[in-house]
Write an enzyme that holds these catalytic residues in place. Structure first.
Site, PDB file in Angstrom:
ATOM      1  N   ASP A 142       0.860  -1.181   0.000  1.00  0.00           N
ATOM      2  CA  ASP A 142       0.000   0.000   0.000  1.00  0.00           C
ATOM      3  C   ASP A 142       0.900   1.236   0.000  1.00  0.00           C
ATOM      4  O   ASP A 142       1.860   1.313   0.772  1.00  0.00           O
ATOM      5  CB  ASP A 142      -0.880  -0.019   1.250  1.00  0.00           C
ATOM      6  CG  ASP A 142      -1.782   1.199   1.324  1.00  0.00           C
ATOM      7  OD1 ASP A 142      -2.780   1.242   0.604  1.00  0.00           O
ATOM      8  OD2 ASP A 142      -1.459   2.131   2.112  1.00  0.00           O
TER       9      ASP A 142
ATOM     10  N   ASP B 258      -1.258  18.707 -12.344  1.00  0.00           N
ATOM     11  CA  ASP B 258      -0.633  18.530 -13.657  1.00  0.00           C
ATOM     12  C   ASP B 258       0.799  19.053 -13.644  1.00  0.00           C
ATOM     13  O   ASP B 258       1.016  20.216 -13.996  1.00  0.00           O
ATOM     14  CB  ASP B 258      -1.455  19.245 -14.724  1.00  0.00           C
ATOM     15  CG  ASP B 258      -0.954  19.017 -16.126  1.00  0.00           C
ATOM     16  OD1 ASP B 258      -0.172  18.078 -16.339  1.00  0.00           O
ATOM     17  OD2 ASP B 258      -1.351  19.780 -17.019  1.00  0.00           O
TER      18      ASP B 258
ATOM     19  N   GLU C  98       7.427  18.513 -21.069  1.00  0.00           N
ATOM     20  CA  GLU C  98       6.241  17.859 -21.641  1.00  0.00           C
ATOM     21  C   GLU C  98       5.249  18.887 -22.136  1.00  0.00           C
ATOM     22  O   GLU C  98       4.607  18.711 -23.180  1.00  0.00           O
ATOM     23  CB  GLU C  98       5.590  16.948 -20.584  1.00  0.00           C
ATOM     24  CG  GLU C  98       4.455  16.073 -21.112  1.00  0.00           C
ATOM     25  CD  GLU C  98       3.070  16.712 -20.991  1.00  0.00           C
ATOM     26  OE1 GLU C  98       2.094  16.071 -21.409  1.00  0.00           O
ATOM     27  OE2 GLU C  98       2.970  17.840 -20.472  1.00  0.00           O
ATOM     28  N   GLU C  99       5.121  19.980 -21.364  1.00  0.00           N
ATOM     29  CA  GLU C  99       4.118  20.994 -21.702  1.00  0.00           C
ATOM     30  C   GLU C  99       4.434  21.737 -23.001  1.00  0.00           C
ATOM     31  O   GLU C  99       3.587  22.434 -23.542  1.00  0.00           O
ATOM     32  CB  GLU C  99       3.968  21.988 -20.542  1.00  0.00           C
ATOM     33  CG  GLU C  99       3.471  21.385 -19.238  1.00  0.00           C
ATOM     34  CD  GLU C  99       2.015  20.933 -19.279  1.00  0.00           C
ATOM     35  OE1 GLU C  99       1.386  21.021 -20.350  1.00  0.00           O
ATOM     36  OE2 GLU C  99       1.516  20.484 -18.231  1.00  0.00           O
TER      37      GLU C  99
ATOM     38  N   ASP D 127      -0.127  10.897 -15.720  1.00  0.00           N
ATOM     39  CA  ASP D 127      -0.230  12.339 -15.963  1.00  0.00           C
ATOM     40  C   ASP D 127      -1.601  12.797 -15.507  1.00  0.00           C
ATOM     41  O   ASP D 127      -2.606  12.502 -16.157  1.00  0.00           O
ATOM     42  CB  ASP D 127      -0.027  12.605 -17.463  1.00  0.00           C
ATOM     43  CG  ASP D 127       0.102  14.082 -17.786  1.00  0.00           C
ATOM     44  OD1 ASP D 127      -0.109  14.917 -16.886  1.00  0.00           O
ATOM     45  OD2 ASP D 127       0.401  14.401 -18.944  1.00  0.00           O
TER      46      ASP D 127
ATOM     47  N   HIS E 155      -4.054  23.907 -15.909  1.00  0.00           N
ATOM     48  CA  HIS E 155      -3.145  24.907 -16.497  1.00  0.00           C
ATOM     49  C   HIS E 155      -3.396  26.316 -15.953  1.00  0.00           C
ATOM     50  O   HIS E 155      -3.242  27.307 -16.674  1.00  0.00           O
ATOM     51  CB  HIS E 155      -3.265  24.903 -18.030  1.00  0.00           C
ATOM     52  CG  HIS E 155      -2.546  23.758 -18.663  1.00  0.00           C
ATOM     53  ND1 HIS E 155      -2.385  23.634 -20.019  1.00  0.00           N
ATOM     54  CD2 HIS E 155      -1.934  22.660 -18.117  1.00  0.00           C
ATOM     55  CE1 HIS E 155      -1.711  22.515 -20.295  1.00  0.00           C
ATOM     56  NE2 HIS E 155      -1.434  21.911 -19.150  1.00  0.00           N
TER      57      HIS E 155
ATOM     58  N   ASP F  78      -4.969   8.591  -3.704  1.00  0.00           N
ATOM     59  CA  ASP F  78      -4.657   7.380  -2.948  1.00  0.00           C
ATOM     60  C   ASP F  78      -4.865   6.145  -3.822  1.00  0.00           C
ATOM     61  O   ASP F  78      -3.984   5.280  -3.933  1.00  0.00           O
ATOM     62  CB  ASP F  78      -5.554   7.324  -1.709  1.00  0.00           C
ATOM     63  CG  ASP F  78      -5.139   6.235  -0.732  1.00  0.00           C
ATOM     64  OD1 ASP F  78      -4.023   5.694  -0.869  1.00  0.00           O
ATOM     65  OD2 ASP F  78      -5.941   5.911   0.160  1.00  0.00           O
TER      66      ASP F  78
END
Length: 315
Positions: free
Chosen positions: A41, A135, A169-170, A198, A285, A300
């Site tokens: 966990d 993000d 990545e953006e 993501d 964003h 979680d």
């Protein structure tokens, strides 16, 4: 998660220096004894602790952790220090995009079959308009805590484990594309699967599974079936995150997603709760993508799903 192509300017990439040997295997790594074990966990408090650190980094560096900005490098240094202390072999891969230096962080767990590499990754950069805690602090923190759980458990998988945190990545999947493009075809073929995370803590969450490699997809669906939680196929971000370069290179891919700017339907509220007619992430964003922009239950569940897939697919 990056903007759709119509919203972003393509980023020109020029090769700078590479401090990582972009290989599909680890020199000198000895095969480990097979040890079948259940995934642990993942403590959500630990994952949230990483998010708090990323928030503090953004706050101290102009409110963001974007490519080429101090907040990004500080985020990478934070993650790297945790991995180094846990016994990982870490490497930084450097590239240039939009006139700024970017970095990927790669972490290899010693042992396992170097001809069968299971990778889990996430992008570590935010947009320039906010701290990027959902993000993609959420994916980055969950992947980090899973990597640390591997160390705590002394896990000895049959396959070799590699974790990655991507830069830029953006700006158009720049870091992950750079990594894949700098692998030889032989080394690409050694990657038996790449798992991408993501946005996995959206405040009005859905439970979406990438519709890509069937075995990886089934692994995630089985995990959620065990929780009694319905899933849907992920369509909003298809091709818009760091699995895309791997998929284009023929690597089996999969992943999880809790939604971005699209709105949750009444039918989805029946399945998952939340608010119909509202975006999965109203702060997508934006400057309000802070630590208060996280659904703890989704974070979680998805953090545990990351670990479940890493264990299942590497045994």
């Amino acid at each position: 998660m990056k903007l759709p192509v119509s919203w972003r300017t393509s980023a020109a990439v020029a090769v700078a220096s590479v401090t990582l040997l972009t290989s599909g295997s680890i020199a000198g790594a000895a095969p480990a004894d097979v040890e079948v074990a259940a995934a642990p966990d993942i403590p959500v408090a630990n994952v949230k602790g990483h998010l708090s650190q990323l928030q503090s980094i953004a706050t101290a560096n102009g409110g963001n952790r974007a490519h080429g900005r101090p907040g990004y490098k500080a985020s990478l240094d934070y993650v790297k220090a945790k991995l180094d202390a846990a016994g990982y072999t870490t490497s930084i891969q450097q590239f240039t995009s939009s006139g700024r230096t970017g970095y990927n962080l790669i972490a290899d767990w010693p042992g396992g079959d170097a001809n069968q590499v299971v990778m889990a990754g996430s992008h570590l950069d935010s947009v320039s308009s906010g701290p990027g805690i959902n993000d993609n602090g959420s994916g980055s923190a969950a992947v980090l805590e899973t990597a640390l759980a591997v160390s705590r458990a002394g896990y000895k998988p049959t396959k070799h484990l590699r974790f990655a945190w991507w830069g830029a990545e953006e700006l158009g999947l720049v870091g992950s594309r750079y990594y894949v493009n700098n692998l030889s075809s032989a080394n690409r073929s050694k990657i038996s699967g790449y798992l991408n995370f993501d946005m996995i803590g959206s405040p009005n969450p859905g439970y979406f599974v990438y519709d890509d490699d069937p075995a990886i997809e089934k692994t995630f669906k089985d995990y959620y079936a065990g929780l009694g939680v319905a899933t849907e196929i992920e369509t909003e971000g298809d091709g818009r995150s760091d699995h895309a370069p791997f998929k284009s290179a023929g690597v089996p891919v999969g992943g999880l997603f809790t939604g971005a700017s699209r709105t949750k339907t009444a039918a989805q509220v029946t399945k998952w709760g939340g608010t119909a007619g509202q975006s999965f992430d109203r702060c997508y964003h934006s400057s309000c993508d802070t630590t208060s922009n996280i659904n703890d239950t989704a974070l979680d569940r998805n953090s545990d799903a990351v670990a479940y897939a890493v264990w299942e697919l590497s045994e």
